[in-house]
Design a protein around this motif. Structure first.
Motif, mmCIF file in Angstrom:
data_model
loop_
_atom_site.group_PDB
_atom_site.id
_atom_site.type_symbol
_atom_site.label_atom_id
_atom_site.label_comp_id
_atom_site.label_asym_id
_atom_site.label_seq_id
_atom_site.Cartn_x
_atom_site.Cartn_y
_atom_site.Cartn_z
ATOM 1 N N MET A 214 0.830 -1.211 0.000
ATOM 2 C CA MET A 214 0.000 0.000 0.000
ATOM 3 C C MET A 214 0.861 1.256 0.000
ATOM 4 O O MET A 214 0.550 2.232 -0.701
ATOM 5 C CB MET A 214 -0.923 0.010 1.223
ATOM 6 N N ALA B 232 0.491 3.900 -2.878
ATOM 7 C CA ALA B 232 -0.149 5.170 -2.525
ATOM 8 C C ALA B 232 0.766 6.344 -2.823
ATOM 9 O O ALA B 232 0.331 7.353 -3.391
ATOM 10 C CB ALA B 232 -0.536 5.147 -1.040
ATOM 11 N N ALA C 107 -1.447 4.186 3.984
ATOM 12 C CA ALA C 107 -2.546 4.744 3.179
ATOM 13 C C ALA C 107 -2.588 6.262 3.244
ATOM 14 O O ALA C 107 -3.488 6.873 2.642
ATOM 15 C CB ALA C 107 -3.878 4.165 3.669
ATOM 16 N N TRP D 5 -3.086 8.283 0.049
ATOM 17 C CA TRP D 5 -4.466 8.158 -0.440
ATOM 18 C C TRP D 5 -5.398 9.058 0.357
ATOM 19 O O TRP D 5 -6.326 9.646 -0.191
ATOM 20 C CB TRP D 5 -4.937 6.698 -0.339
#
Lengths: 570, 43
Positions: A93, A97, A140, A143
């Motif tokens: 991730m 991201a 994350a 994001w």
């Protein structure tokens, strides 16, 4: 649109694969069968859904909802495999991201950002400290920044909740870091609707730990005296602030990667970071996208919070004195996470400019630099993260305790939160027994850093603390306190517990654990948080999460965040 | 795409080289026994 879609579809697999490769390299020996146990990172076989898992027992819900997530994952995967999946997901991730925020159609600059974000001192130190839940939110965070920039758009609320989901799983620390970032980005756009949606999303996703935290009998704990213990510290020659700027500076000197902080590699890494920040600044100056400035603002605020305990400890102590909830800012370095996003994206932007100038070697160097400058993160952080099996004595003790239908709790001795067991290669770890057993375990949750001790928070541990420290006989008092079992999981260093537990029956005596049973224990209940309130919190949060996924045909070919930020900034 | 694959291979090679260096450095070390036993850590 087609071009943008094609760009995305061809854009995500390589960052994902690169993140996976980095994760495999980092975990190394930790990928073997067994559990990686390091400081706060505790995974166990067959974890249970107990009242403690949900913070109902009156303890401080630091482990909510991350433990529930780990337990849920372990219902479909073996516990050790679930741990590896979570840790690898952090790297995948993070790389994806960060790469998604780089305004370039070229893959190398985006990989430069992804590699930088997934492989840096922040990730290394927090991983060694075992803070996988924080790292979920960290991964994350780019994001979240992108989603917060579009929070006021149609469907923006849903995208924001989805982007915040890893942080929500991580719990209060991860969500606080993500919240600062999201609020700064949304505020920079000066649209009230966006800020309001961010606040609502944060509030709803915080409910699983916020409700038990606020309703517990002892309220929100906060020991202002521990500010200096958890303040950022220098781990490079550039002082505390310089170390934070380089994304290091964790409070715990034992979790600095091997060989990190020498003058040569730190100096080069400083140059890389400064170039990245300069490139990010130029990018901000040359484009008209407020969210970029918002992200820079989040990095600045995060840096200030990170430095607060180190440069102005009395201020933070005063704030904690006003409201104990400010203790969340005590462990300062974790707030350097937004700065890591800026550094990573800035490095990607710099690499893109180098690619435009046909300086291929510089672009490739930007991709490789984070790994080359921090090689000791590889292979389980130079062998520090290794997979181990729990001792057979533990499994036997669990069988005994779980087969017993009589009420009563388990008391854990020695009276300390952390252990350095030989079966874990002497590596320090938060005692896993409270998670290993499905019965309520009373452990001393006070933590000691050097000479500073942060007071215990579990009400029953607080009540038993004077007795256990007194050296007096324990059995009768423990019986009155509802203690059915006493588990001594470090027998070699536990001292003369047997004398103090006269009258208790030894039901298991092993090298790694001795288990005593106290017959006739009183039925003493925890001062529980109202279960209905906690259940309601989970239901509301669950509804919000389900709502966030409704109406969005999420496939790997669909941008998770809707519009690709690249098209917005070019 | 070739450039991208080259970069990926480069990352892997760099990491493998780093791993080798670290392994050599740590090969002679014994398991860390951290004292005092029950601290959360030290600054």
């Amino acid at each position: 649109m087609a071009a943008g879609g094609r760009t995305w579809r061809t854009g995500w697999p390589l960052p994902a694969l690169t993140g996976l490769g980095l994760g495999l390299l980092v975990l190394g020996p930790g990928l073997a069968p067994g559990f990686v146990l390091s400081y706060d990172m505790v995974f166990v076989p067959d974890p249970g859904f107990t009242p403690w898992t949900f913070g109902v027992t009156g303890t401080v819900p630091r482990h909510v909802p991350s433990d529930a997530f780990a337990a849920a994952l372990a219902t479909v995967l073996p516990g050790d495999v679930a741990q590896k999946v979570v840790l690898l997901a952090v790297f995948v991730m993070a790389c994806m991201a960060a790469a998604s925020l780089v305004p370039s159609p070229r893959i190398l600059p985006r990989l430069a950002a992804g590699v930088c974000y997934a492989w840096n001192p922040f990730v290394a130190e927090r991983l060694l400290l075992g803070q996988w839940a924080l790292l979920l939110g960290y991964a994350a965070l780019p994001w979240v920044a992108a989603a917060a920039a579009d929070a006021d758009a149609r469907g923006g609320g849903r995208r924001l909740v989805r982007a915040l989901l890893p942080a929500a799983i991580g719990g209060f620390a991860a969500l606080t870091v993500s919240g600062i970032t999201a609020l700064a980005v949304a505020a920079a756009r000066r649209r009230g609707a966006g800020v309001l949606r961010v606040v609502l999303a944060l509030a709803v996703l915080s409910l699983p730990w916020l409700v038990p935290g606020l309703l517990r009998a002892g309220g929100v704990p906060g020991d202002g005296g521990a500010v200096e213990a958890f303040a950022a510290r220098a781990d490079t020659p550039f002082g505390t602030l310089g170390s934070l700027l380089l994304l290091g500076g964790v409070w715990n000197g034992e979790t600095v990667p091997a060989a990190y902080g020498n003058a040569v590699t730190s100096g080069v890494w400083l140059a890389v970071v400064l170039v990245a920040l300069f490139a990010y600044g130029r990018w901000c100056a040359n484009t008209d996208a407020p969210w970029q400035r918002g992200l820079a603002g989040a990095a600045a605020v995060g840096f200030a919070v990170a430095a607060l305990g180190a440069v102005a400890a009395p201020v933070l102590e005063g704030l904690i004195g006003l409201w104990s909830g400010f203790a969340v800012f005590r462990d300062g370095q974790q707030y350097a996470a937004p700065l890591a996003v800026v550094v990573a994206v800035g490095l990607g932007v710099a690499a893109d400019r180098a690619a435009q100038a046909r300086l291929g070697a510089v672009t490739a160097g930007a991709v490789l630099a984070p790994v080359v400058l921090l090689p000791s993160l590889a292979w389980g952080a130079a062998g520090q993260l290794r997979a181990v099996d729990y001792p057979d004595d533990w499994a036997r003790a669990r069988d005994i305790v779980h087969a017993d239908e009589q009420p009563g709790v388990v008391l854990l001795l020695p009276w300390a939160a952390y252990r350095s067991p030989q079966w874990n290669h002497g590596r320090r770890v938060l005692d896993p027994l409270p998670r290993y057993l499905h019965r309520r375990v009373i452990a001393n949750d006070a933590v000691t850093v050097d000479g500073t001790t942060v007071a215990a928070e579990d009400p029953r541990a607080v009540r038993l603390d004077p007795l256990i420290r007194s050296g007096a006989a324990l059995t009768e008092a423990l019986r009155r306190e509802g203690v059915r079992y006493v588990a001594v999981d470090d027998p070699a260093n536990a001292g003369s517990q047997a004398r103090r537990l006269a009258g208790a029956k030894v039901v298991l005596r092993g090298r790694d654990l001795v288990l005593y049973r106290i017959d006739g224990a009183a039925d003493v209940r925890d001062e529980r948080v109202p279960t209905a309130a906690v259940a309601g919190a989970w239901i509301v949060t669950g509804i919000a999460i389900v709502w966030s996924w409704l109406g969005s045909a999420i496939t790997l070919g669909t941008p998770l965040l809707g519009r690709n930020p690249r098209r917005r900034v070019d | 795409m070739r450039i991208a694959i080259s970069a990926l291979v480069g990352v892997l090679l760099a990491a493998v080289a780093s791993f080798g260096a670290v392994q050599l450095a740590s090969a002679s070390q014994k398991d860390p026994v951290i004292k005092p036993l029950y601290n959360y850590g030290s600054r």
